[in-house]
Design a protein around this motif. Structure first.
Motif: not given
Length: 136
Positions: A116-119
């Motif tokens: 998972r990542t984030r903007y």
């Protein structure tokens, strides 16, 4: 389609543990399940990706997937299910197939397919949303 293992299963030429079928799709146990009861749903007509399925067939196909997700939970006493499709990347058999995997709280399945990542910002997220919307 000659050489397609899922077409051979649909035709009855290759054995599989069939769960159910409709006029347009077949469901059978995955030979290498994430958890016991992991089902694959495939269209009877050969299609490589979701984009290859005629729009008129999608309602029946996904209605069957929906019924299977409920049946996996009820039939196995699962707390939920994980439903997924790979298109091209990570698609081990080039015939559309939907995974319906039974889940239980604490089953250890975390980060199953991807990290998972984030903007970086709301602006970056908006840009991605706009690019996808423009492609529609």
């Amino acid at each position: 389609m000659t050489g397609c293992v899922f077409c051979a299963i649909v035709a009855g030429d290759t054995p599989a543990f069939q769960v159910a079928g409709t006029d347009s799709a077949v469901a059978f146990l995955d030979a290498r399940p994430v958890f016991k009861g992991h089902v694959l749903v495939v269209p009877r007509e050969h299609a490589v990706t979701l984009a290859d399925v005629p729009a008129s067939a999608l309602g029946g196909y996904f209605g069957f997937v929906q019924r299977l997700s409920v049946a996996v939970e009820r039939g196995l006493g699962a707390g939920g299910s994980f439903v997924a499709i790979n298109n091209k990347v990570s698609q081990s058999v080039p015939h559309l197939h939907t995974h319906v995997v039974p889940r239980t709280k604490g089953d250890g399945l975390r980060g199953f397919f991807w990290p998972r990542t984030r903007y970086a910002s709301d602006s970056e997220a908006s840009e991605y949303a706009a690019r996808i919307a423009a492609a529609l």
